[in-house]
Design an enzyme around this catalytic site. Structure first.
Site, PDB file in Angstrom:
ATOM      1  CG  ASP A 217      -1.700   1.211   1.424  1.00 57.22           C
ATOM      2  OD1 ASP A 217      -2.333   1.644   0.456  1.00 57.22           O
ATOM      3  OD2 ASP A 217      -1.700   1.785   2.551  1.00 57.22           O
ATOM      4  CG  LEU A 218       1.682   5.712  -1.787  1.00 55.69           C
ATOM      5  CD1 LEU A 218       3.130   5.449  -2.185  1.00 55.69           C
ATOM      6  CD2 LEU A 218       1.018   6.639  -2.800  1.00 55.69           C
ATOM      7  CG  ASP A 219      -1.838   7.438   0.555  1.00 56.95           C
ATOM      8  OD1 ASP A 219      -0.933   8.219   0.235  1.00 56.95           O
ATOM      9  OD2 ASP A 219      -2.847   7.240  -0.152  1.00 56.95           O
TER      10      ASP A 219
ATOM     11  CB  THR B 193       0.568  10.556   2.016  1.00 58.35           C
ATOM     12  OG1 THR B 193       0.671   9.145   1.850  1.00 58.35           O
ATOM     13  CG2 THR B 193       1.611  11.253   1.179  1.00 58.35           C
TER      14      THR B 193
ATOM     15  CE  LYS C 166      -4.631   6.298   9.480  1.00 63.30           C
ATOM     16  NZ  LYS C 166      -3.776   5.809  10.569  1.00 63.30           N
TER      17      LYS C 166
ATOM     18  CB  SER D  70      -2.158   2.832  -3.648  1.00 61.05           C
ATOM     19  OG  SER D  70      -2.728   4.037  -3.212  1.00 61.05           O
ATOM     20  CB  ALA D  71      -7.536   3.253  -2.238  1.00 60.71           C
TER      21      ALA D  71
ATOM     22  CE  LYS E   9      -5.925  -0.906  -0.840  1.00 56.13           C
ATOM     23  NZ  LYS E   9      -4.745  -0.198  -0.309  1.00 56.13           N
TER      24      LYS E   9
ATOM     25  CD  GLU F 238      -3.574  -1.679   3.048  1.00 60.99           C
ATOM     26  OE1 GLU F 238      -3.648  -0.822   3.956  1.00 60.99           O
ATOM     27  OE2 GLU F 238      -3.924  -1.442   1.881  1.00 60.99           O
ATOM     28  CG  ASP F 239      -1.775   2.694   6.468  1.00 63.10           C
ATOM     29  OD1 ASP F 239      -2.168   2.285   5.341  1.00 63.10           O
ATOM     30  OD2 ASP F 239      -2.040   3.831   6.891  1.00 63.10           O
TER      31      ASP F 239
HETATM   32  C1  BG6 Z   1      -5.797   5.702   0.276  1.00 61.12           C
HETATM   33  C2  BG6 Z   1      -5.793   6.531   1.534  1.00 61.12           C
HETATM   34  O1  BG6 Z   1      -4.508   5.200   0.052  1.00 61.12           O
HETATM   35  O2  BG6 Z   1      -6.196   6.485  -0.846  1.00 61.12           O
HETATM   36  C3  BG6 Z   1      -7.157   7.179   1.728  1.00 61.12           C
HETATM   37  O3  BG6 Z   1      -5.501   5.710   2.638  1.00 61.12           O
HETATM   38  C4  BG6 Z   1      -7.515   7.981   0.478  1.00 61.12           C
HETATM   39  O4  BG6 Z   1      -7.097   8.018   2.853  1.00 61.12           O
HETATM   40  C5  BG6 Z   1      -7.489   7.070  -0.741  1.00 61.12           C
HETATM   41  O5  BG6 Z   1      -8.811   8.546   0.618  1.00 61.12           O
HETATM   42  C6  BG6 Z   1      -7.835   7.795  -2.033  1.00 61.12           C
HETATM   43  O6  BG6 Z   1      -6.827   8.711  -2.301  1.00 61.12           O
HETATM   44  P1  BG6 Z   1      -6.889   9.864  -3.395  1.00 61.12           P
HETATM   45  O7  BG6 Z   1      -5.486  10.384  -3.424  1.00 61.12           O
HETATM   46  O8  BG6 Z   1      -7.286   9.218  -4.691  1.00 61.12           O
HETATM   47  O9  BG6 Z   1      -7.897  10.843  -2.936  1.00 61.12           O
HETATM   48 MG    MG Z   2      -2.697   3.199   3.577  1.00 59.17          MG
END
Ligand code: BG6
Ligand code: MG
Length: 217
Positions: free
Chosen positions: A8-10, A16, A44, A113-114, A144, A168-169
């Site tokens: 996962d990224l964030d 972030t 998240k 990542s989402a 997710k 994953e966090d």
């Molecule tokens: C996820 C984050 O990685 O991405 C969420 O944990 C975030 O907090 C989601 O809402 C969507 O991100 P973005 O950058 O497309 O708004």
């Molecule tokens: Mg995350």
């Protein structure tokens, strides 16, 4: 043996998650809604659309479609202003140690990542070339805990889901990994992420011996 390592990224590779929180909090407060850090755990890993739906439901608010789109754009603009200043210094501790070891061992690596901003962030922190595949919020239709994002990553890496390991966090992300029949490794709070197969506070707690075990298992 080759395993698929999906990150996962964030909140896993870069910090972030705090910027998402700040941007949602500001937007929510602007429309008269407040939420706690505990509630924020539910945002998240969750898509932009789903996050705003949750915030509105916490405030018992319904709004027309055009206003919904406007609020999402506003949050994203605010978020983009935070990530504009990002560089390598925001990579979380020992992430490079793990990526470098996996690369040395020739293990396929993907992002899962989402976020629709994921590619941009990976480029900013100079990590994009470490990834054999990237699946982000632009590539999936189901958020997710649906396993779609991770199953797509496994397909791109050409590794079966049972042989994939997800970092994953978020609870939603751990559930998505479990739903995909992958090994889930939570990065963060043990109480929040108790559904994961393993939980570590951060990558400094993950040893090379543990990674080796995962590869050889
Ligand atoms: C996820 C984050 O990685 O991405 C969420 O944990 C975030 O907090 C989601 O809402 C969507 O991100 P973005 O950058 O497309 O708004
Ligand atoms: Mg995350």
């Amino acid at each position: 043996m080759k395993k698929g390592f999906i990150f996962d990224l964030d909140g896993v590779i870069v910090d972030t998650a705090k910027y998402h929180f700040l941007a949602w909090k500001k937007l929510a407060n602007d429309i008269g809604i407040d939420f706690t850090e505990t509630q924020n755990e539910q945002l998240k890993g969750v898509s932009r659309v789903k996050s705003l739906e949750k915030i509105l439901s916490w405030g018992n608010k319904t709004i027309p479609e055009d206003e919904f789109m406007e609020l999402m754009a506003k949050k994203n603009n605010d978020y983009l202003s935070y990530i504009a200043k990002m560089d390598e210094s925001e990579i979380l501790p020992d992430v490079p140690k793990v990526l470098n070891y996996l690369k040395k061992e020739d293990q396929p690596i993907s992002l899962g990542s989402a976020s629709k901003n994921a590619r941009q962030i990976l480029k900013k922190v100079n990590l994009i070339s470490d990834f054999n595949a990237v699946v982000d919020g632009n590539d999936v239709s189901k958020a997710k805990p649906d396993p779609e994002v991770f199953l797509n990553a496994a397909k791109l890496l050409e590794i079966t889901p049972e042989n994939c390991i997800v970092f994953e966090d978020s609870l939603a992300g751990v559930q998505a990994a479990n739903n995909a029949n992958m090994i889930s490794i939570g990065i963060g709070d043990k109480d929040v992420l108790k559904e994961a197969d393993y939980v570590f506070s951060d990558f400094t707690e993950i040893s090379i011996a543990f990674l080796k075990e995962l590869i050889e298992k």
